[in-house]
Write a protein that holds these residues in place. Structure first.
Motif, PDB file in Angstrom:
ATOM      1  N   HIS A 191      53.158  58.902  28.002  1.00  0.00           N
ATOM      2  CA  HIS A 191      53.078  58.608  29.426  1.00  0.00           C
ATOM      3  C   HIS A 191      54.509  58.556  29.976  1.00  0.00           C
ATOM      4  O   HIS A 191      55.418  58.111  29.270  1.00  0.00           O
ATOM      5  CB  HIS A 191      52.379  57.265  29.640  1.00  0.00           C
ATOM      6  N   PRO A 192      54.731  59.024  31.222  1.00  0.00           N
ATOM      7  CA  PRO A 192      56.095  59.031  31.763  1.00  0.00           C
ATOM      8  C   PRO A 192      56.815  57.690  31.626  1.00  0.00           C
ATOM      9  O   PRO A 192      58.024  57.646  31.393  1.00  0.00           O
ATOM     10  CB  PRO A 192      55.886  59.383  33.242  1.00  0.00           C
ATOM     11  N   ARG A 193      56.063  56.602  31.732  1.00  0.00           N
ATOM     12  CA  ARG A 193      56.704  55.289  31.632  1.00  0.00           C
ATOM     13  C   ARG A 193      57.240  55.051  30.206  1.00  0.00           C
ATOM     14  O   ARG A 193      58.354  54.586  30.002  1.00  0.00           O
ATOM     15  CB  ARG A 193      55.714  54.187  32.016  1.00  0.00           C
ATOM     16  N   ARG A 194      56.404  55.396  29.200  1.00  0.00           N
ATOM     17  CA  ARG A 194      56.824  55.251  27.806  1.00  0.00           C
ATOM     18  C   ARG A 194      57.998  56.181  27.500  1.00  0.00           C
ATOM     19  O   ARG A 194      58.929  55.819  26.783  1.00  0.00           O
ATOM     20  CB  ARG A 194      55.631  55.560  26.897  1.00  0.00           C
TER      21      ARG A 194
ATOM     22  N   ARG B 150      60.282  57.128  29.561  1.00  0.00           N
ATOM     23  CA  ARG B 150      61.499  56.536  30.117  1.00  0.00           C
ATOM     24  C   ARG B 150      62.033  55.445  29.204  1.00  0.00           C
ATOM     25  O   ARG B 150      63.233  55.325  28.982  1.00  0.00           O
ATOM     26  CB  ARG B 150      61.241  55.970  31.516  1.00  0.00           C
ATOM     27  N   GLU B 151      61.127  54.634  28.652  1.00  0.00           N
ATOM     28  CA  GLU B 151      61.551  53.548  27.760  1.00  0.00           C
ATOM     29  C   GLU B 151      62.206  54.106  26.503  1.00  0.00           C
ATOM     30  O   GLU B 151      63.244  53.643  26.066  1.00  0.00           O
ATOM     31  CB  GLU B 151      60.347  52.702  27.330  1.00  0.00           C
TER      32      GLU B 151
ATOM     33  N   ASN C 185      60.421  62.262  23.545  1.00  0.00           N
ATOM     34  CA  ASN C 185      59.091  62.307  22.927  1.00  0.00           C
ATOM     35  C   ASN C 185      59.237  62.860  21.510  1.00  0.00           C
ATOM     36  O   ASN C 185      59.567  64.033  21.321  1.00  0.00           O
ATOM     37  CB  ASN C 185      58.155  63.182  23.768  1.00  0.00           C
TER      38      ASN C 185
ATOM     39  N   LYS D 187      47.078  58.095  31.662  1.00  0.00           N
ATOM     40  CA  LYS D 187      46.786  56.662  31.583  1.00  0.00           C
ATOM     41  C   LYS D 187      47.880  56.017  30.737  1.00  0.00           C
ATOM     42  O   LYS D 187      48.151  56.486  29.630  1.00  0.00           O
ATOM     43  CB  LYS D 187      45.425  56.491  30.898  1.00  0.00           C
ATOM     44  N   HIS D 188      48.486  54.971  31.252  1.00  0.00           N
ATOM     45  CA  HIS D 188      49.472  54.240  30.452  1.00  0.00           C
ATOM     46  C   HIS D 188      48.720  53.280  29.549  1.00  0.00           C
ATOM     47  O   HIS D 188      48.095  52.343  30.013  1.00  0.00           O
ATOM     48  CB  HIS D 188      50.445  53.488  31.363  1.00  0.00           C
TER      49      HIS D 188
ATOM     50  N   SER E 256      48.247  50.716  26.034  1.00  0.00           N
ATOM     51  CA  SER E 256      49.042  49.811  25.201  1.00  0.00           C
ATOM     52  C   SER E 256      49.324  50.529  23.872  1.00  0.00           C
ATOM     53  O   SER E 256      48.557  51.390  23.467  1.00  0.00           O
ATOM     54  CB  SER E 256      48.318  48.497  24.960  1.00  0.00           C
TER      55      SER E 256
END
Ligand SMILES: [Zn+2]
Ligand SMILES: [Zn+2]
Length: 233
Positions: A127-130, A132-133, A137, A163-164, A166
């Motif tokens: 996910h784009p958020r992951r 960025r963290e 990839n 979908k972000h 967990s």
């Protein structure tokens, strides 16, 4: 450059990227290499899970009971020993000194299909958020290693994670399935329709992520194969 690196190697011989003690032989030192457990036949002809006995290749009980969304899944090594440590260094510390051992794993796993007739390679997306963290990839880097080896093109934007979720690590198998359900989308179906797609990721644990990606690609008209570097068994 060759002479300089040759001299440097003579003065400072490259150390094993996993233990930082032994000298590198083929990607790892000989002690670490001994702890790598390669997956070899016999294994399930569909999902690739190794069998402890027998010599022939057939379908495992799980694959007989339920049809998989992929034609074949293969993994190179068991997720343990120096193989596990190499993957973790790569994934969580972006340690590129392990790339040579990853390359060996990837090539071994690729050889387990018994065919190289794939049209494109698709990495399991973050996910784009992951992204960025983490900053990169890991599945895409593995896909690039395979692209260089096989000449098969990587299409990093075919599959998107919408979908972000967990991190799967903390979840039980049932929760993992629910967690990734409908998490992916094929951006442009024309890129995968009637194509043989090789889906790539670093580790297969329960297979929930791989299966959901494969299901999404299959619904878009692809025939899906899956390769992971390691597998939890
Ligand atoms: Zn070592
Ligand atoms: Zn199976």
């Amino acid at each position: 450059m060759g002479l300089l690196s040759g001299l440097l190697d003579a003065v400072f011989p490259p150390l094993c990227p996993v233990c930082r003690e032994g000298l590198i032989d083929e990607g790892l030192c000989t002690d670490c290499a001994k702890t790598v457990r390669w997956i070899r036949k016999p294994f399930c002809s569909v999902c690739g899970i190794p069998f402890s006995t027998g010599t022939d290749t057939h379908r495992c009980a799980g694959c007989i009971k339920k049809r998989q969304p992929f034609e074949m899944a293969r993994s190179a090594i068991y997720y343990q020993g120096a193989g596990l440590r190499a993957i973790r260094r790569f994934k969580y510390r972006y340690d590129m000194t392990v790339v040579e051992s990853l390359r060996r794993f990837v090539i071994h796993g690729f050889g387990l299909f018994g065919t190289d007739c794939f049209d494109l390679i698709v990495p399991v997306p973050l996910h784009p958020r992951r992204l960025r963290e983490r900053g990169f990839n890991q599945a895409l880097l593995i896909a690039r290693i395979l692209e260089r080896h096989s000449g098969i093109r990587v299409e990093p934007r075919v599959l998107r994670r919408i979908k972000h979720t967990s991190p799967q690590v903390a979840l039980e198998e049932k929760e993992r399935l629910a967690n990734v359900k409908d998490a992916f989308r094929v951006e442009d179906e024309r890129l995968v329709r009637n194509r043989r797609v090789l889906l790539v990721d670093d580790v297969m644990t329960t297979g929930a992520t791989i299966r959901e990606c494969a299901r999404t690609l299959k619904m878009a008209g692809a025939t899906v194969y899956a390769l992971t570097v390691a597998r939890v068994i």
